[in-house]
Design a protein around this motif. Structure first.
Motif, PDB file in Angstrom:
ATOM      1  N   PHE A  74       0.868  -1.166   0.000  1.00  0.00           N
ATOM      2  CA  PHE A  74       0.000   0.000   0.000  1.00  0.00           C
ATOM      3  C   PHE A  74       0.907   1.219   0.000  1.00  0.00           C
ATOM      4  N   VAL A  75       0.461   2.337  -0.603  1.00  0.00           N
ATOM      5  CA  VAL A  75       1.270   3.552  -0.636  1.00  0.00           C
ATOM      6  C   VAL A  75       0.448   4.736  -0.136  1.00  0.00           C
ATOM      7  N   ARG A  76       1.199   5.740   0.352  1.00  0.00           N
ATOM      8  CA  ARG A  76       0.607   7.019   0.719  1.00  0.00           C
ATOM      9  C   ARG A  76       1.593   8.117   0.359  1.00  0.00           C
ATOM     10  N   VAL A  77       1.082   9.318   0.154  1.00  0.00           N
ATOM     11  CA  VAL A  77       1.896  10.438  -0.318  1.00  0.00           C
ATOM     12  C   VAL A  77       1.550  11.672   0.508  1.00  0.00           C
ATOM     13  N   LYS A  78       2.567  12.479   0.803  1.00  0.00           N
ATOM     14  CA  LYS A  78       2.362  13.771   1.455  1.00  0.00           C
ATOM     15  C   LYS A  78       3.008  14.830   0.574  1.00  0.00           C
ATOM     16  N   GLY A 102      -6.417  11.884   3.651  1.00  0.00           N
ATOM     17  CA  GLY A 102      -6.597  11.513   5.050  1.00  0.00           C
ATOM     18  C   GLY A 102      -6.583  12.730   5.951  1.00  0.00           C
ATOM     19  N   ASP A 103      -6.996  12.550   7.197  1.00  0.00           N
ATOM     20  CA  ASP A 103      -7.018  13.643   8.167  1.00  0.00           C
ATOM     21  C   ASP A 103      -5.619  14.029   8.633  1.00  0.00           C
ATOM     22  N   ASP A 104      -4.636  13.171   8.397  1.00  0.00           N
ATOM     23  CA  ASP A 104      -3.269  13.418   8.853  1.00  0.00           C
ATOM     24  C   ASP A 104      -2.394  14.111   7.815  1.00  0.00           C
ATOM     25  N   GLY A 105      -2.976  14.573   6.701  1.00  0.00           N
ATOM     26  CA  GLY A 105      -2.216  15.281   5.675  1.00  0.00           C
ATOM     27  C   GLY A 105      -1.681  14.389   4.573  1.00  0.00           C
ATOM     28  N   TYR A 106      -1.856  13.082   4.685  1.00  0.00           N
ATOM     29  CA  TYR A 106      -1.418  12.152   3.644  1.00  0.00           C
ATOM     30  C   TYR A 106      -2.552  11.897   2.658  1.00  0.00           C
ATOM     31  N   TYR A 107      -2.175  11.523   1.447  1.00  0.00           N
ATOM     32  CA  TYR A 107      -3.110  11.043   0.433  1.00  0.00           C
ATOM     33  C   TYR A 107      -2.891   9.538   0.341  1.00  0.00           C
ATOM     34  N   TYR A 108      -3.954   8.754   0.536  1.00  0.00           N
ATOM     35  CA  TYR A 108      -3.864   7.303   0.609  1.00  0.00           C
ATOM     36  C   TYR A 108      -4.412   6.662  -0.653  1.00  0.00           C
ATOM     37  N   CYS A 109      -3.687   5.659  -1.146  1.00  0.00           N
ATOM     38  CA  CYS A 109      -4.147   4.860  -2.274  1.00  0.00           C
ATOM     39  C   CYS A 109      -4.784   3.599  -1.712  1.00  0.00           C
ATOM     40  N   SER A 110      -6.057   3.348  -2.050  1.00  0.00           N
ATOM     41  CA  SER A 110      -6.766   2.197  -1.495  1.00  0.00           C
ATOM     42  C   SER A 110      -6.454   0.898  -2.229  1.00  0.00           C
ATOM     43  N   GLU A 111      -5.870   0.989  -3.418  1.00  0.00           N
ATOM     44  CA  GLU A 111      -5.560  -0.235  -4.164  1.00  0.00           C
ATOM     45  C   GLU A 111      -4.210  -0.800  -3.746  1.00  0.00           C
ATOM     46  N   ILE A 112      -4.082  -2.100  -3.854  1.00  0.00           N
ATOM     47  CA  ILE A 112      -2.814  -2.787  -3.599  1.00  0.00           C
ATOM     48  C   ILE A 112      -1.962  -2.640  -4.860  1.00  0.00           C
ATOM     49  N   ILE A 113      -0.728  -2.180  -4.695  1.00  0.00           N
ATOM     50  CA  ILE A 113       0.183  -2.011  -5.827  1.00  0.00           C
ATOM     51  C   ILE A 113       1.034  -3.274  -5.930  1.00  0.00           C
ATOM     52  N   PRO A 114       0.886  -4.054  -7.013  1.00  0.00           N
ATOM     53  CA  PRO A 114       1.685  -5.275  -7.163  1.00  0.00           C
ATOM     54  C   PRO A 114       3.128  -4.932  -7.532  1.00  0.00           C
ATOM     55  N   PRO A 115       4.059  -5.881  -7.410  1.00  0.00           N
ATOM     56  CA  PRO A 115       5.441  -5.624  -7.828  1.00  0.00           C
ATOM     57  C   PRO A 115       5.478  -5.180  -9.290  1.00  0.00           C
ATOM     58  N   VAL A 137       7.507  22.211  -5.036  1.00  0.00           N
ATOM     59  CA  VAL A 137       6.590  21.263  -4.413  1.00  0.00           C
ATOM     60  C   VAL A 137       7.382  20.021  -4.039  1.00  0.00           C
ATOM     61  N   ILE A 138       7.290  19.606  -2.798  1.00  0.00           N
ATOM     62  CA  ILE A 138       8.005  18.434  -2.308  1.00  0.00           C
ATOM     63  C   ILE A 138       7.004  17.309  -2.091  1.00  0.00           C
ATOM     64  N   VAL A 139       7.320  16.142  -2.626  1.00  0.00           N
ATOM     65  CA  VAL A 139       6.452  14.976  -2.498  1.00  0.00           C
ATOM     66  C   VAL A 139       7.192  13.914  -1.700  1.00  0.00           C
ATOM     67  N   ILE A 140       6.576  13.458  -0.611  1.00  0.00           N
ATOM     68  CA  ILE A 140       7.137  12.375   0.199  1.00  0.00           C
ATOM     69  C   ILE A 140       6.182  11.198   0.102  1.00  0.00           C
ATOM     70  N   GLN A 141       6.692  10.056  -0.270  1.00  0.00           N
ATOM     71  CA  GLN A 141       5.847   8.867  -0.383  1.00  0.00           C
ATOM     72  C   GLN A 141       6.362   7.794   0.555  1.00  0.00           C
ATOM     73  N   GLU A 142       5.455   6.963   1.030  1.00  0.00           N
ATOM     74  CA  GLU A 142       5.794   5.848   1.908  1.00  0.00           C
ATOM     75  C   GLU A 142       5.006   4.633   1.468  1.00  0.00           C
ATOM     76  N   CYS A 143       5.548   3.461   1.777  1.00  0.00           N
ATOM     77  CA  CYS A 143       4.808   2.233   1.482  1.00  0.00           C
ATOM     78  C   CYS A 143       4.888   1.303   2.677  1.00  0.00           C
ATOM     79  N   THR A 144       3.930   0.410   2.752  1.00  0.00           N
ATOM     80  CA  THR A 144       3.918  -0.616   3.785  1.00  0.00           C
ATOM     81  C   THR A 144       3.442  -1.909   3.145  1.00  0.00           C
ATOM     82  N   ALA A 145       3.944  -3.010   3.630  1.00  0.00           N
ATOM     83  CA  ALA A 145       3.572  -4.314   3.076  1.00  0.00           C
ATOM     84  C   ALA A 145       2.090  -4.586   3.323  1.00  0.00           C
TER      85      ALA A 145
END
Length: 176
Positions: A74-78, A102-115, A137-145
């Motif tokens: 899953f990924v999210r972006v700020k 999201g309420d925390d300032g991140y934009y969340y992708c609801s789809e699962i991103i495959p390899p 404009v600075i973009v920070i992205q994060e992912c989690t399994a």
């Protein structure tokens, strides 16, 4: 009789010496045995992401995220635009509706991103400035399994972030 006693005493001393010698040998082996090793191995978490496309049109930035790892994620972006322009950031969801703010300032992708997969593209626009102004404009992205509950439903645990990276873009006017 004295000779017999001395002979028995010598045999007892010899037996004691042999017994002590055998015991000391194993005790010394315990204290002197060691092993050494050297070398190393690379460890990969398997989930990494990059922002493959950040297209800027006017004052609008179009953002998508690619999974370059070995596992689904899953990924999210700020997005940051400085104190002066941060309140003027306007989020436009993608056509498929997979991105949400999201309420925390991140934009969340609801789809699962495959390899090797790429998320849908969403847009962020700065509407409080002239197109003549410089911006960064600075973009920070994060992912989690992807994790699964006991019923087999996928979910994201954002306390276990697998990867985070930062990219910046200089606007049309030049910027820093």
């Amino acid at each position: 009789m004295k000779k017999s006693f001395n002979k028995k005493l010598c045999l007892a001393a010899a037996a004691l010496t042999l017994t002590a010698g055998v015991s000391v040998g194993s005790a010394m082996a315990y204290f002197t045995t060691y092993a050494t090793t050297s070398g190393g191995a690379a460890i990969s978490l398997g989930s990494t992401t990059v922002i493959p496309q950040e297209e800027v049109v006017g004052m609008e930035k179009r953002i998508s995220v690619k999974n370059t790892g070995d596992y689904e994620c899953f990924v999210r972006v700020k997005v940051f635009a400085g104190d002066k322009y941060q309140p003027g950031l306007v989020f436009t969801p993608d056509e498929a509706g997979t991105w949400s703010q999201g309420d925390d300032g991140y934009y969340y992708c609801s789809e699962i991103i495959p390899p090797g997969g790429v998320s849908e593209t969403f847009r962020v626009k700065i509407d409080t400035m002239d197109s003549e102004d410089d911006f960064n404009v600075i973009v920070i992205q994060e992912c989690t399994a992807v994790l699964y509950d006991e019923k087999g439903n996928p979910y994201a645990d954002w306390t276990r972030i697998a990867d985070s990276s930062e990219e910046s873009y200089q606007g049309e006017g030049g910027g820093e």
